[in-house]
Design a protein around this motif. Structure first.
Motif, PDB file in Angstrom:
ATOM      1  N   GLU A   1       0.849  -1.205   0.000  1.00 47.86           N
ATOM      2  CA  GLU A   1       0.000   0.000   0.000  1.00 47.86           C
ATOM      3  C   GLU A   1       0.881   1.251   0.000  1.00 47.86           C
ATOM      4  OE1 GLU A   1      -3.468   0.422   0.229  1.00 47.86           O
ATOM      5  OE2 GLU A   1      -4.217  -1.521   0.915  1.00 47.86           O
ATOM      6  N   ARG A   2       1.869   1.260   0.860  1.00 43.91           N
ATOM      7  CA  ARG A   2       2.772   2.411   0.997  1.00 43.91           C
ATOM      8  C   ARG A   2       3.496   2.689  -0.316  1.00 43.91           C
ATOM      9  NH1 ARG A   2       4.744   4.879   5.549  1.00 43.91           N
ATOM     10  NH2 ARG A   2       6.859   5.703   5.503  1.00 43.91           N
ATOM     11  N   ARG A   3       3.991   1.617  -0.926  1.00 44.90           N
ATOM     12  CA  ARG A   3       4.750   1.780  -2.168  1.00 44.90           C
ATOM     13  C   ARG A   3       3.894   2.411  -3.255  1.00 44.90           C
ATOM     14  NH1 ARG A   3       5.876   0.094  -6.967  1.00 44.90           N
ATOM     15  NH2 ARG A   3       7.833  -0.709  -7.736  1.00 44.90           N
ATOM     16  N   TRP A   4       2.728   1.841  -3.528  1.00 44.29           N
ATOM     17  CA  TRP A   4       1.949   2.319  -4.664  1.00 44.29           C
ATOM     18  C   TRP A   4       1.281   3.669  -4.406  1.00 44.29           C
ATOM     19  CZ3 TRP A   4       3.264   0.702  -9.071  1.00 44.29           C
ATOM     20  CH2 TRP A   4       3.734  -0.593  -9.246  1.00 44.29           C
ATOM     21  N   PHE A   5       0.735   3.871  -3.232  1.00 47.69           N
ATOM     22  CA  PHE A   5       0.001   5.115  -3.004  1.00 47.69           C
ATOM     23  C   PHE A   5       0.905   6.255  -2.544  1.00 47.69           C
ATOM     24  CE2 PHE A   5      -3.371   1.954  -2.997  1.00 47.69           C
ATOM     25  CZ  PHE A   5      -4.296   2.557  -3.836  1.00 47.69           C
ATOM     26  N   ARG A   6       1.767   6.012  -1.579  1.00 50.43           N
ATOM     27  CA  ARG A   6       2.639   7.098  -1.093  1.00 50.43           C
ATOM     28  C   ARG A   6       3.795   7.377  -2.040  1.00 50.43           C
ATOM     29  NH1 ARG A   6       1.692   8.881   4.255  1.00 50.43           N
ATOM     30  NH2 ARG A   6       0.591   7.339   5.505  1.00 50.43           N
ATOM     31  N   GLN A   7       4.568   6.335  -2.341  1.00 53.68           N
ATOM     32  CA  GLN A   7       5.783   6.541  -3.134  1.00 53.68           C
ATOM     33  C   GLN A   7       5.462   6.857  -4.593  1.00 53.68           C
ATOM     34  OE1 GLN A   7       8.025   2.927  -2.605  1.00 53.68           O
ATOM     35  NE2 GLN A   7       8.675   3.454  -0.539  1.00 53.68           N
ATOM     36  N   VAL A   8       4.720   5.969  -5.248  1.00 53.78           N
ATOM     37  CA  VAL A   8       4.510   6.109  -6.689  1.00 53.78           C
ATOM     38  C   VAL A   8       3.503   7.203  -7.013  1.00 53.78           C
ATOM     39  CG1 VAL A   8       3.733   4.932  -8.778  1.00 53.78           C
ATOM     40  CG2 VAL A   8       5.243   3.745  -7.165  1.00 53.78           C
ATOM     41  N   LEU A   9       2.292   7.125  -6.480  1.00 57.18           N
ATOM     42  CA  LEU A   9       1.260   8.086  -6.870  1.00 57.18           C
ATOM     43  C   LEU A   9       1.416   9.449  -6.201  1.00 57.18           C
ATOM     44  CD1 LEU A   9      -1.893   5.776  -7.036  1.00 57.18           C
ATOM     45  CD2 LEU A   9      -0.629   6.796  -8.954  1.00 57.18           C
ATOM     46  N   ALA A  10       1.711   9.469  -4.904  1.00 58.28           N
ATOM     47  CA  ALA A  10       1.833  10.755  -4.206  1.00 58.28           C
ATOM     48  C   ALA A  10       3.236  11.338  -4.317  1.00 58.28           C
ATOM     49  CB  ALA A  10       1.437  10.611  -2.736  1.00 58.28           C
ATOM     50  N   GLY A  11       4.201  10.542  -4.774  1.00 60.66           N
ATOM     51  CA  GLY A  11       5.563  11.032  -4.945  1.00 60.66           C
ATOM     52  C   GLY A  11       6.292  11.316  -3.648  1.00 60.66           C
TER      53      GLY A  11
ATOM     54  N   SER B   1      -1.515  10.032 -12.305  1.00 60.40           N
ATOM     55  CA  SER B   1      -0.469   9.022 -12.452  1.00 60.40           C
ATOM     56  C   SER B   1       0.790   9.392 -11.688  1.00 60.40           C
ATOM     57  CB  SER B   1      -0.143   8.803 -13.927  1.00 60.40           C
ATOM     58  OG  SER B   1       0.389   9.982 -14.496  1.00 60.40           O
ATOM     59  N   GLY B   2       1.635   8.410 -11.554  1.00 56.81           N
ATOM     60  CA  GLY B   2       2.929   8.578 -10.913  1.00 56.81           C
ATOM     61  C   GLY B   2       3.948   7.728 -11.648  1.00 56.81           C
ATOM     62  N   LYS B   3       5.201   7.917 -11.288  1.00 55.58           N
ATOM     63  CA  LYS B   3       6.293   7.185 -11.941  1.00 55.58           C
ATOM     64  C   LYS B   3       6.742   6.025 -11.076  1.00 55.58           C
ATOM     65  CE  LYS B   3       6.965   9.913 -15.510  1.00 55.58           C
ATOM     66  NZ  LYS B   3       6.422   9.533 -16.776  1.00 55.58           N
ATOM     67  N   ASP B   4       6.785   4.857 -11.701  1.00 52.04           N
ATOM     68  CA  ASP B   4       7.280   3.653 -11.049  1.00 52.04           C
ATOM     69  C   ASP B   4       8.601   3.266 -11.701  1.00 52.04           C
ATOM     70  OD1 ASP B   4       7.003   1.191  -9.410  1.00 52.04           O
ATOM     71  OD2 ASP B   4       6.922   0.253 -11.390  1.00 52.04           O
TER      72      ASP B   4
ATOM     73  N   LEU C   1       7.793  -0.005 -14.003  1.00 48.31           N
ATOM     74  CA  LEU C   1       6.786   0.056 -15.062  1.00 48.31           C
ATOM     75  C   LEU C   1       6.703   1.385 -15.788  1.00 48.31           C
ATOM     76  CD1 LEU C   1       3.911  -1.755 -13.131  1.00 48.31           C
ATOM     77  CD2 LEU C   1       5.447  -2.742 -14.830  1.00 48.31           C
ATOM     78  N   GLY C   2       7.355   2.408 -15.262  1.00 44.11           N
ATOM     79  CA  GLY C   2       7.198   3.736 -15.845  1.00 44.11           C
ATOM     80  C   GLY C   2       5.957   4.397 -15.275  1.00 44.11           C
ATOM     81  N   GLU C   3       5.201   5.068 -16.133  1.00 47.28           N
ATOM     82  CA  GLU C   3       4.014   5.784 -15.674  1.00 47.28           C
ATOM     83  C   GLU C   3       2.873   4.808 -15.407  1.00 47.28           C
ATOM     84  OE1 GLU C   3       1.181   9.557 -16.918  1.00 47.28           O
ATOM     85  OE2 GLU C   3       2.766   8.906 -18.266  1.00 47.28           O
ATOM     86  N   VAL C   4       2.252   4.955 -14.233  1.00 45.84           N
ATOM     87  CA  VAL C   4       1.085   4.151 -13.871  1.00 45.84           C
ATOM     88  C   VAL C   4      -0.013   5.084 -13.367  1.00 45.84           C
ATOM     89  CG1 VAL C   4       2.391   2.052 -13.329  1.00 45.84           C
ATOM     90  CG2 VAL C   4       1.912   3.695 -11.516  1.00 45.84           C
ATOM     91  N   SER C   5      -1.248   4.739 -13.692  1.00 42.12           N
ATOM     92  CA  SER C   5      -2.385   5.564 -13.273  1.00 42.12           C
ATOM     93  C   SER C   5      -2.977   5.039 -11.973  1.00 42.12           C
ATOM     94  CB  SER C   5      -3.467   5.553 -14.364  1.00 42.12           C
ATOM     95  OG  SER C   5      -4.051   4.264 -14.463  1.00 42.12           O
ATOM     96  N   LEU C   6      -3.751   5.882 -11.326  1.00 41.89           N
ATOM     97  CA  LEU C   6      -4.510   5.461 -10.147  1.00 41.89           C
ATOM     98  C   LEU C   6      -5.406   4.278 -10.510  1.00 41.89           C
ATOM     99  CD1 LEU C   6      -5.611   5.691  -7.263  1.00 41.89           C
ATOM    100  CD2 LEU C   6      -7.100   7.551  -8.074  1.00 41.89           C
ATOM    101  N   ARG C   7      -6.002   4.302 -11.677  1.00 38.48           N
ATOM    102  CA  ARG C   7      -6.845   3.189 -12.135  1.00 38.48           C
ATOM    103  C   ARG C   7      -6.051   1.888 -12.107  1.00 38.48           C
ATOM    104  NH1 ARG C   7      -8.032   5.316 -16.353  1.00 38.48           N
ATOM    105  NH2 ARG C   7     -10.183   5.948 -15.980  1.00 38.48           N
TER     106      ARG C   7
END
Length: 184
Positions: free
Chosen positions: A78-88, A142-145, A148-154
């Motif tokens: 959860e932390r990785r995808w929402f905090r790190q990737v999407l919220a930066g 979206s955020g940068k992973d 994978l590169g750019e990923v959307s909230l979807r």
């Protein structure tokens, strides 16, 4: 002759039924995705309900898989995808690291402070993710992973549903091994 029964019917009661009260079956995409993810998160809690030290029982040697390990792992996911990737945000993993990549599972021990901290961390990460998803202007945010590169909230919401569904399957088997509880 014994009565036939359905495996999914055994893990019941008000807690099991409450998981589906808010599950939307119609409506907008965001409502459907966040509702399904909420149901998956509730399933994890249900599979762990009523357990103490049993939360750290391992599946089968040499695996480190345990219910508490799943809670810790999913807090980090959860932390990785929402905090790190999407919220930066700069938010390092809570339980695993480059030096201890299996720390989420290996560190799942039967100490009340560890159990409490694990649940607290998971709940905090879920709350952050829920707020982020609710306040994002749309699902294309979206955020940068790094992988994978750019990923959307979807995409993240769909991935998280998949992640929980897979691990809830593990939780089913772990819980049945602990006390025989099976089903929904």
């Amino acid at each position: 002759m014994s009565e036939r029964s359905r495996r999914a019917g055994f893990f019941g009661g008000a807690e099991a039924e409450s998981r589906f009260v808010e599950l939307p079956t119609t409506g907008g995409e965001r409502r459907m995705l966040t509702g399904m993810l909420a149901a998956q998160r509730a399933t994890l809690e249900l599979k762990c309900a009523g357990l103490g030290e049993e939360l750290v029982l391992r599946s089968v040697p040499p695996s480190t898989l345990s219910l508490l390990g799943l809670v810790r792992h999913l807090a980090d996911v959860e932390r990785r995808w929402f905090r790190q990737v999407l919220a930066g945000q700069e938010a390092p993993a809570l339980f695993s690291s480059a030096d201890d990549p299996d720390g989420d599972f290996g560190g799942a021990v039967a100490e009340p402070a560890v159990v409490g901290r694990s649940w607290e961390a998971w709940r905090a990460e879920v709350a952050f993710a829920e707020r982020f998803a609710a306040h994002a202007p749309d699902l294309d945010v979206s955020g940068k992973d790094g992988w994978l590169g750019e990923v959307s909230l979807r995409w993240v919401l769909i991935h998280m549903i998949e992640e929980y569904a897979r691990h809830n399957g593990h939780a089913d088997l772990l819980r049945e091994r602990i006390d025989g509880a099976i089903g929904v």
